[in-house]
Design a protein around this motif. Structure first.
Motif, PDB file in Angstrom:
ATOM      1  N   LYS A   1      26.881  70.690   4.773  1.00 18.71           N
ATOM      2  CA  LYS A   1      26.136  69.455   5.015  1.00 18.71           C
ATOM      3  C   LYS A   1      27.045  68.417   5.685  1.00 18.71           C
ATOM      4  CE  LYS A   1      23.248  68.159   1.866  1.00 18.71           C
ATOM      5  NZ  LYS A   1      22.674  67.596   0.623  1.00 18.71           N
ATOM      6  N   ARG A   2      28.270  68.277   5.182  1.00 13.14           N
ATOM      7  CA  ARG A   2      29.207  67.314   5.769  1.00 13.14           C
ATOM      8  C   ARG A   2      29.603  67.725   7.183  1.00 13.14           C
ATOM      9  NH1 ARG A   2      34.013  67.178   2.675  1.00 13.14           N
ATOM     10  NH2 ARG A   2      33.331  68.999   1.532  1.00 13.14           N
ATOM     11  N   LEU A   3      29.836  69.033   7.393  1.00 13.63           N
ATOM     12  CA  LEU A   3      30.198  69.527   8.714  1.00 13.63           C
ATOM     13  C   LEU A   3      29.078  69.239   9.712  1.00 13.63           C
ATOM     14  CD1 LEU A   3      31.889  72.708   9.806  1.00 13.63           C
ATOM     15  CD2 LEU A   3      29.565  72.393  10.558  1.00 13.63           C
ATOM     16  N   ARG A   4      27.842  69.539   9.338  1.00 11.48           N
ATOM     17  CA  ARG A   4      26.708  69.290  10.232  1.00 11.48           C
ATOM     18  C   ARG A   4      26.552  67.808  10.529  1.00 11.48           C
ATOM     19  NH1 ARG A   4      22.992  73.724   7.149  1.00 11.48           N
ATOM     20  NH2 ARG A   4      23.813  75.548   8.254  1.00 11.48           N
ATOM     21  N   ARG A   5      26.795  66.973   9.521  1.00  7.68           N
ATOM     22  CA  ARG A   5      26.723  65.526   9.731  1.00  7.68           C
ATOM     23  C   ARG A   5      27.779  65.081  10.744  1.00  7.68           C
ATOM     24  NH1 ARG A   5      29.133  62.926   5.130  1.00  7.68           N
ATOM     25  NH2 ARG A   5      30.942  63.293   6.415  1.00  7.68           N
ATOM     26  N   ASP A   6      29.006  65.576  10.598  1.00  9.42           N
ATOM     27  CA  ASP A   6      30.087  65.193  11.510  1.00  9.42           C
ATOM     28  C   ASP A   6      29.816  65.659  12.943  1.00  9.42           C
ATOM     29  OD1 ASP A   6      31.322  63.994   9.385  1.00  9.42           O
ATOM     30  OD2 ASP A   6      32.941  65.474   9.214  1.00  9.42           O
ATOM     31  N   VAL A   7      29.285  66.867  13.087  1.00  6.16           N
ATOM     32  CA  VAL A   7      28.960  67.381  14.421  1.00  6.16           C
ATOM     33  C   VAL A   7      27.830  66.564  15.037  1.00  6.16           C
ATOM     34  CG1 VAL A   7      28.027  69.359  15.688  1.00  6.16           C
ATOM     35  CG2 VAL A   7      29.837  69.705  14.005  1.00  6.16           C
ATOM     36  N   LYS A   8      26.851  66.187  14.226  1.00  2.00           N
ATOM     37  CA  LYS A   8      25.737  65.370  14.721  1.00  2.00           C
ATOM     38  C   LYS A   8      26.248  64.009  15.198  1.00  2.00           C
ATOM     39  CE  LYS A   8      21.174  63.670  13.486  1.00  2.00           C
ATOM     40  NZ  LYS A   8      20.127  63.615  12.469  1.00  2.00           N
ATOM     41  N   GLN A   9      27.166  63.405  14.431  1.00  2.00           N
ATOM     42  CA  GLN A   9      27.746  62.123  14.837  1.00  2.00           C
ATOM     43  C   GLN A   9      28.510  62.268  16.155  1.00  2.00           C
ATOM     44  OE1 GLN A   9      30.073  61.021  11.408  1.00  2.00           O
ATOM     45  NE2 GLN A   9      28.380  59.872  10.489  1.00  2.00           N
ATOM     46  N   LEU A  10      29.219  63.369  16.290  1.00  2.00           N
ATOM     47  CA  LEU A  10      29.968  63.628  17.524  1.00  2.00           C
ATOM     48  C   LEU A  10      29.010  63.751  18.708  1.00  2.00           C
ATOM     49  CD1 LEU A  10      32.875  64.329  18.588  1.00  2.00           C
ATOM     50  CD2 LEU A  10      32.206  66.714  18.338  1.00  2.00           C
TER      51      LEU A  10
ATOM     52  N   ASN B   1      25.933  62.564  18.947  1.00  2.00           N
ATOM     53  CA  ASN B   1      25.289  61.268  19.185  1.00  2.00           C
ATOM     54  C   ASN B   1      26.217  60.307  19.913  1.00  2.00           C
ATOM     55  OD1 ASN B   1      22.894  62.079  18.039  1.00  2.00           O
ATOM     56  ND2 ASN B   1      23.344  61.186  16.036  1.00  2.00           N
ATOM     57  N   TYR B   2      27.494  60.326  19.554  1.00  2.00           N
ATOM     58  CA  TYR B   2      28.468  59.458  20.208  1.00  2.00           C
ATOM     59  C   TYR B   2      28.527  59.759  21.702  1.00  2.00           C
ATOM     60  CZ  TYR B   2      32.925  57.592  21.774  1.00  2.00           C
ATOM     61  OH  TYR B   2      33.896  56.945  22.490  1.00  2.00           O
ATOM     62  N   PHE B   3      28.638  61.032  22.054  1.00  2.00           N
ATOM     63  CA  PHE B   3      28.771  61.390  23.467  1.00  2.00           C
ATOM     64  C   PHE B   3      27.447  61.270  24.217  1.00  2.00           C
ATOM     65  CE2 PHE B   3      32.762  62.946  21.891  1.00  2.00           C
ATOM     66  CZ  PHE B   3      33.621  62.522  22.898  1.00  2.00           C
ATOM     67  N   LEU B   4      26.346  61.454  23.532  1.00  2.00           N
ATOM     68  CA  LEU B   4      25.044  61.225  24.151  1.00  2.00           C
ATOM     69  C   LEU B   4      24.898  59.741  24.495  1.00  2.00           C
ATOM     70  CD1 LEU B   4      22.320  62.527  24.925  1.00  2.00           C
ATOM     71  CD2 LEU B   4      21.509  61.895  22.653  1.00  2.00           C
ATOM     72  N   HIS B   5      25.286  58.886  23.557  1.00  2.00           N
ATOM     73  CA  HIS B   5      25.240  57.439  23.790  1.00  2.00           C
ATOM     74  C   HIS B   5      26.170  57.064  24.949  1.00  2.00           C
ATOM     75  CE1 HIS B   5      24.909  53.177  22.890  1.00  2.00           C
ATOM     76  NE2 HIS B   5      26.224  53.110  22.936  1.00  2.00           N
TER      77      HIS B   5
ATOM     78  N   VAL C   1      36.279  62.081  29.715  1.00  2.00           N
ATOM     79  CA  VAL C   1      35.348  62.229  28.601  1.00  2.00           C
ATOM     80  C   VAL C   1      35.438  63.635  28.023  1.00  2.00           C
ATOM     81  CG1 VAL C   1      32.908  62.252  27.951  1.00  2.00           C
ATOM     82  CG2 VAL C   1      33.795  60.409  29.374  1.00  2.00           C
ATOM     83  N   MET C   2      35.616  64.618  28.888  1.00  2.00           N
ATOM     84  CA  MET C   2      35.748  66.002  28.425  1.00  2.00           C
ATOM     85  C   MET C   2      36.990  66.159  27.546  1.00  2.00           C
ATOM     86  SD  MET C   2      34.527  69.131  28.814  1.00  2.00           S
ATOM     87  CE  MET C   2      35.025  70.827  28.784  1.00  2.00           C
ATOM     88  N   GLN C   3      38.082  65.542  27.937  1.00  2.00           N
ATOM     89  CA  GLN C   3      39.301  65.600  27.127  1.00  2.00           C
ATOM     90  C   GLN C   3      39.086  64.926  25.773  1.00  2.00           C
ATOM     91  OE1 GLN C   3      42.428  63.934  29.521  1.00  2.00           O
ATOM     92  NE2 GLN C   3      42.707  65.803  30.706  1.00  2.00           N
ATOM     93  N   GLU C   4      38.416  63.787  25.780  1.00  2.00           N
ATOM     94  CA  GLU C   4      38.133  63.093  24.526  1.00  2.00           C
ATOM     95  C   GLU C   4      37.226  63.951  23.638  1.00  2.00           C
ATOM     96  OE1 GLU C   4      36.168  58.983  22.748  1.00  2.00           O
ATOM     97  OE2 GLU C   4      36.175  59.301  24.920  1.00  2.00           O
ATOM     98  N   TYR C   5      36.205  64.548  24.238  1.00  2.00           N
ATOM     99  CA  TYR C   5      35.282  65.419  23.499  1.00  2.00           C
ATOM    100  C   TYR C   5      36.043  66.595  22.883  1.00  2.00           C
ATOM    101  CZ  TYR C   5      31.636  68.858  22.634  1.00  2.00           C
ATOM    102  OH  TYR C   5      30.837  69.806  22.061  1.00  2.00           O
TER     103      TYR C   5
END
Length: 135
Positions: A109-118, A120-124, A61-65
């Motif tokens: 705004k787009r950068l923050r959105r992409d980081v938030k998605q990243l 959220n994905y790993f939190l999930h 998971v760390m490598q994927e992250y």
């Protein structure tokens, strides 16, 4: 003249002795550390029985992250993980945000959105291990 923390390359600067100047130098020094070449020691007081079961998955998971994070960094021309994760980028590459462009706010705004998605994905992904219970 400007204090060095303002990073104005076109004006004479000085090393500020005030709080912002000191914080700037501390952060700047920390950024110089090559975290990937630094050997990390595990504090065994944090380990719980059965942790060995998760080590292999955690490494994958760390490598994927790292891979996904690097892709976001490349997309926006940000070469500093601290800036990327905080959402406060000092300088974008000209490819992403041309000089004189008024689109910096849009890029942020787009950068923050992409980081938030990243995140959220790993939190999930983390909470899936515990029957999908979100913490």
């Amino acid at each position: 003249t400007y204090p060095t923390f303002m990073e104005n390359r076109f004006k004479v600067s000085y090393e500020s002795q005030k709080v912002l100047g000191r914080i700037y130098r501390i952060v700047k020094d920390e950024q110089q550390i090559d975290y990937y070449k630094t050997q990390l020691a595990v504090d065994t007081s944090f380990l719980v029985a059965g942790f060995e079961f998760y080590v292999e998955d955690a490494e994958e998971v760390m490598q994927e992250y790292n891979s996904r994070l690097w892709k976001v960094m490349q997309r926006y021309g940000v070469m500093d993980e601290i800036e990327l994760l905080s959402g406060y980028v000092r300088h974008f590459s000209r490819k992403v945000c041309p000089k004189g462009s008024k689109g910096k706010d849009d890029v942020l705004k787009r950068l923050r959105r992409d980081v938030k998605q990243l995140r959220n994905y790993f939190l999930h992904l983390f909470w899936e291990e515990f029957d999908g219970a979100v913490g």
